[in-house]
Scaffold this motif. Structure first.
Motif, PDB file in Angstrom:
ATOM      1  N   ARG A  52      17.019  -2.739  -6.069  1.00  0.00           N
ATOM      2  CA  ARG A  52      15.910  -3.689  -6.127  1.00  0.00           C
ATOM      3  C   ARG A  52      14.569  -2.997  -6.382  1.00  0.00           C
ATOM      4  NH1 ARG A  52      12.891  -4.611  -1.478  1.00  0.00           N
ATOM      5  NH2 ARG A  52      13.534  -3.511   0.405  1.00  0.00           N
ATOM      6  N   ALA A  53      13.591  -3.829  -6.766  1.00  0.00           N
ATOM      7  CA  ALA A  53      12.223  -3.329  -6.911  1.00  0.00           C
ATOM      8  C   ALA A  53      11.652  -3.067  -5.519  1.00  0.00           C
ATOM      9  CB  ALA A  53      11.377  -4.364  -7.641  1.00  0.00           C
ATOM     10  N   LEU A  54      10.644  -2.179  -5.425  1.00  0.00           N
ATOM     11  CA  LEU A  54      10.020  -1.872  -4.134  1.00  0.00           C
ATOM     12  C   LEU A  54       8.504  -1.884  -4.299  1.00  0.00           C
ATOM     13  CD1 LEU A  54      12.234   1.217  -3.148  1.00  0.00           C
ATOM     14  CD2 LEU A  54      12.362  -1.072  -2.127  1.00  0.00           C
ATOM     15  N   PRO A  55       7.775  -2.240  -3.233  1.00  0.00           N
ATOM     16  CA  PRO A  55       6.312  -2.231  -3.321  1.00  0.00           C
ATOM     17  C   PRO A  55       5.760  -0.809  -3.402  1.00  0.00           C
ATOM     18  CG  PRO A  55       7.037  -2.756  -1.088  1.00  0.00           C
ATOM     19  CD  PRO A  55       8.276  -2.692  -1.937  1.00  0.00           C
ATOM     20  N   ILE A  56       4.696  -0.641  -4.220  1.00  0.00           N
ATOM     21  CA  ILE A  56       4.049   0.682  -4.317  1.00  0.00           C
ATOM     22  C   ILE A  56       2.564   0.597  -3.945  1.00  0.00           C
ATOM     23  CG2 ILE A  56       5.654   1.675  -6.000  1.00  0.00           C
ATOM     24  CD1 ILE A  56       3.613   0.980  -8.218  1.00  0.00           C
ATOM     25  N   GLY A  57       2.163  -0.548  -3.367  1.00  0.00           N
ATOM     26  CA  GLY A  57       0.758  -0.733  -3.001  1.00  0.00           C
ATOM     27  C   GLY A  57      -0.010  -1.451  -4.096  1.00  0.00           C
ATOM     28  N   PHE A  58      -1.195  -1.951  -3.755  1.00  0.00           N
ATOM     29  CA  PHE A  58      -2.080  -2.645  -4.703  1.00  0.00           C
ATOM     30  C   PHE A  58      -1.389  -3.863  -5.337  1.00  0.00           C
ATOM     31  CE2 PHE A  58      -3.121   1.814  -4.443  1.00  0.00           C
ATOM     32  CZ  PHE A  58      -4.467   1.776  -4.125  1.00  0.00           C
ATOM     33  N   GLY A  59      -0.413  -4.430  -4.620  1.00  0.00           N
ATOM     34  CA  GLY A  59       0.290  -5.620  -5.122  1.00  0.00           C
ATOM     35  C   GLY A  59       1.237  -5.312  -6.268  1.00  0.00           C
ATOM     36  N   GLN A  60       1.572  -4.041  -6.494  1.00  0.00           N
ATOM     37  CA  GLN A  60       2.419  -3.644  -7.630  1.00  0.00           C
ATOM     38  C   GLN A  60       3.782  -3.156  -7.132  1.00  0.00           C
ATOM     39  OE1 GLN A  60       1.190  -4.485 -10.506  1.00  0.00           O
ATOM     40  NE2 GLN A  60      -0.769  -5.007  -9.553  1.00  0.00           N
ATOM     41  N   VAL A  86       2.916   1.255 -21.083  1.00  0.00           N
ATOM     42  CA  VAL A  86       1.796   0.495 -20.528  1.00  0.00           C
ATOM     43  C   VAL A  86       2.187   0.072 -19.111  1.00  0.00           C
ATOM     44  CG1 VAL A  86       0.331  -1.535 -20.767  1.00  0.00           C
ATOM     45  CG2 VAL A  86       1.133  -0.308 -22.816  1.00  0.00           C
ATOM     46  N   GLY A  87       1.461   0.582 -18.103  1.00  0.00           N
ATOM     47  CA  GLY A  87       1.775   0.276 -16.708  1.00  0.00           C
ATOM     48  C   GLY A  87       2.494   1.438 -16.046  1.00  0.00           C
ATOM     49  N   THR A  88       1.771   2.522 -15.773  1.00  0.00           N
ATOM     50  CA  THR A  88       2.375   3.728 -15.169  1.00  0.00           C
ATOM     51  C   THR A  88       2.956   3.426 -13.793  1.00  0.00           C
ATOM     52  OG1 THR A  88       0.528   4.950 -16.184  1.00  0.00           O
ATOM     53  CG2 THR A  88       1.913   6.162 -14.625  1.00  0.00           C
ATOM     54  N   GLY A  89       2.242   2.608 -13.002  1.00  0.00           N
ATOM     55  CA  GLY A  89       2.695   2.274 -11.646  1.00  0.00           C
ATOM     56  C   GLY A  89       2.980   3.528 -10.842  1.00  0.00           C
ATOM     57  N   SER A  90       4.227   3.662 -10.356  1.00  0.00           N
ATOM     58  CA  SER A  90       4.604   4.840  -9.565  1.00  0.00           C
ATOM     59  C   SER A  90       4.770   6.091 -10.426  1.00  0.00           C
ATOM     60  CB  SER A  90       5.941   4.573  -8.866  1.00  0.00           C
ATOM     61  OG  SER A  90       6.982   4.510  -9.842  1.00  0.00           O
ATOM     62  N   ILE A 110      -4.959   0.649 -12.592  1.00  0.00           N
ATOM     63  CA  ILE A 110      -5.397   0.848 -11.205  1.00  0.00           C
ATOM     64  C   ILE A 110      -5.512   2.358 -10.943  1.00  0.00           C
ATOM     65  CG2 ILE A 110      -4.802   0.454  -8.776  1.00  0.00           C
ATOM     66  CD1 ILE A 110      -3.342  -2.098  -9.669  1.00  0.00           C
ATOM     67  N   ALA A 111      -6.763   2.825 -10.812  1.00  0.00           N
ATOM     68  CA  ALA A 111      -7.004   4.276 -10.756  1.00  0.00           C
ATOM     69  C   ALA A 111      -6.219   4.999  -9.646  1.00  0.00           C
ATOM     70  CB  ALA A 111      -8.506   4.543 -10.637  1.00  0.00           C
ATOM     71  N   PRO A 112      -6.168   4.495  -8.412  1.00  0.00           N
ATOM     72  CA  PRO A 112      -5.447   5.250  -7.374  1.00  0.00           C
ATOM     73  C   PRO A 112      -3.949   5.399  -7.682  1.00  0.00           C
ATOM     74  CG  PRO A 112      -6.844   3.556  -6.379  1.00  0.00           C
ATOM     75  CD  PRO A 112      -6.859   3.308  -7.854  1.00  0.00           C
ATOM     76  N   LEU A 113      -3.357   4.400  -8.350  1.00  0.00           N
ATOM     77  CA  LEU A 113      -1.941   4.534  -8.739  1.00  0.00           C
ATOM     78  C   LEU A 113      -1.803   5.623  -9.794  1.00  0.00           C
ATOM     79  CD1 LEU A 113      -0.598   0.848  -9.021  1.00  0.00           C
ATOM     80  CD2 LEU A 113      -0.045   2.553  -7.272  1.00  0.00           C
ATOM     81  N   ALA A 114      -2.709   5.610 -10.762  1.00  0.00           N
ATOM     82  CA  ALA A 114      -2.673   6.620 -11.833  1.00  0.00           C
ATOM     83  C   ALA A 114      -2.828   8.019 -11.251  1.00  0.00           C
ATOM     84  CB  ALA A 114      -3.776   6.337 -12.849  1.00  0.00           C
ATOM     85  N   ASP A 135      -7.094  -0.003 -19.945  1.00  0.00           N
ATOM     86  CA  ASP A 135      -6.413  -1.259 -20.286  1.00  0.00           C
ATOM     87  C   ASP A 135      -5.391  -0.984 -21.392  1.00  0.00           C
ATOM     88  OD1 ASP A 135      -5.554  -3.740 -21.018  1.00  0.00           O
ATOM     89  OD2 ASP A 135      -7.490  -4.437 -21.783  1.00  0.00           O
ATOM     90  N   GLY A 136      -4.122  -0.917 -21.009  1.00  0.00           N
ATOM     91  CA  GLY A 136      -3.058  -0.625 -21.965  1.00  0.00           C
ATOM     92  C   GLY A 136      -2.649  -1.820 -22.806  1.00  0.00           C
ATOM     93  N   SER A 137      -3.173  -3.005 -22.504  1.00  0.00           N
ATOM     94  CA  SER A 137      -2.787  -4.179 -23.313  1.00  0.00           C
ATOM     95  C   SER A 137      -3.278  -4.015 -24.751  1.00  0.00           C
ATOM     96  CB  SER A 137      -3.328  -5.477 -22.692  1.00  0.00           C
ATOM     97  OG  SER A 137      -4.720  -5.596 -22.900  1.00  0.00           O
ATOM     98  N   ILE A 138      -4.277  -3.155 -24.945  1.00  0.00           N
ATOM     99  CA  ILE A 138      -4.766  -2.888 -26.304  1.00  0.00           C
ATOM    100  C   ILE A 138      -4.243  -1.542 -26.831  1.00  0.00           C
ATOM    101  CG2 ILE A 138      -6.842  -4.341 -26.133  1.00  0.00           C
ATOM    102  CD1 ILE A 138      -8.428  -1.711 -25.564  1.00  0.00           C
ATOM    103  N   GLY A 139      -3.243  -1.000 -26.125  1.00  0.00           N
ATOM    104  CA  GLY A 139      -2.603   0.242 -26.570  1.00  0.00           C
ATOM    105  C   GLY A 139      -3.467   1.462 -26.305  1.00  0.00           C
ATOM    106  N   TRP A 140      -3.179   2.524 -27.044  1.00  0.00           N
ATOM    107  CA  TRP A 140      -3.915   3.795 -26.908  1.00  0.00           C
ATOM    108  C   TRP A 140      -4.014   4.350 -28.318  1.00  0.00           C
ATOM    109  CZ3 TRP A 140      -2.377   7.872 -22.642  1.00  0.00           C
ATOM    110  CH2 TRP A 140      -3.341   8.884 -22.600  1.00  0.00           C
ATOM    111  N   ILE A 141      -5.089   3.962 -28.990  1.00  0.00           N
ATOM    112  CA  ILE A 141      -5.192   4.165 -30.436  1.00  0.00           C
ATOM    113  C   ILE A 141      -5.190   5.647 -30.827  1.00  0.00           C
ATOM    114  CG2 ILE A 141      -7.732   3.986 -30.512  1.00  0.00           C
ATOM    115  CD1 ILE A 141      -5.420   2.373 -33.077  1.00  0.00           C
TER     116      ILE A 141
END
Ligand code: SAM
Length: 216
Positions: A52-60, A86-90, A110-114, A135-141
């Motif tokens: 299963r998925a697990l919480p990593i803080g910051f609601g993620q 897009v979305g490094t998370g843990s 979210i800087a602290p996750l990064a 913001d990775g929704s616009i990629g990394w040009i």
């Protein structure tokens, strides 16, 4: 108590991945090697290899191993690929990809996750993972085009910037749909045409940002 992590990983790979039809030998090997317990809160150590998925803080969340593996297989990673996540998370998905491709570029809003993920990449000596906050929704040009792009948060629709940053023949794996549930889409670029298939139903935390759900 010291847990037998290699054994927990072997069991996870056999029961959660291989028996459910994921058979790519390179991908399974990566799951055997990457210490998932390092990417979860020590308080959840006993659950690090659970189904299963697990919480990593910051609601993620760190996604369920099966979903990480399914998305990795759908990406069809090759050794020389440059991949954008897009979305490094843990950092777990990036660590898996780091064993399969040439370079992983990963963005987290979210800087602290990064920062936590960056420290782990260093500790685990994953020198081919390059991360940043944004913001990775616009990629990394700067590093486009990518042979693979993987989005680990749910988008309202496929972000046009990500399609534009895909190399010819490249694959984009992205959950898209409503905020409550999505379809996991796999898009392959063929010149100016994009072939699209639906892999499975899924539920992800929302992709925020300019080409996501907006900024909350
Ligand atoms: N791949 C992660 C892992 O292996 O742990 C799981 C990621 S979690 C399901 C989704 C992540 O996407 C969250 O950390 C969230 O902050 C991030 N996110 C959401 N919108 C984003 C955006 N526009 N740019 C970058 N990261 C974003």
């Amino acid at each position: 108590m010291t847990r037998d992590y290699p054994q927990a990983r072997a069991r996870m790979v056999e029961t959660q991945l291989r028996r459910r039809g994921l058979r790519d030998a390179r991908v399974l090997e990566a799951f055997l090697r990457v210490p998932r317990h390092r990417f979860v809160d020590p308080a959840l150590d006993g659950e690090a290899y659970a189904d299963r998925a697990l919480p990593i803080g910051f609601g993620q969340t760190i996604s369920q191993p099966y979903m990480v593996a399914l998305m990795t297989c759908a990406l069809a990673p090759e050794r020389h690929d440059r991949v954008l996540e897009v979305g490094t998370g843990s950092g777990y998905q990036a660590a898996i990809l780091s064993r399969l491709v040439h370079t992983v570029f990963t963005i987290e809003r979210i800087a602290p996750l990064a920062e936590r993920a960056r420290a782990l990449f260093r500790e685990l000596d994953l020198t081919n993972v390059i991360e940043r906050v944004g913001d990775g929704s616009i990629g990394w040009i700067s590093y486009a085009p990518y042979q693979g792009i993987i989005v680990t948060a749910g988008a309202p629709e496929i972000p046009p910037s990500l399609l534009a940053q895909l190399a010819d023949g490249g694959r984009l794996v992205v959950p898209a749909g409503s905020r409550a549930n999505q379809s996991l889409l796999v898009v392959t670029r063929r010149g100016e045409h994009y072939e699209r298939r639906e892999e499975t139903a899924c539920v992800f935390v929302p992709l925020l940002g300019k080409e996501g759900w907006g900024d909350d």
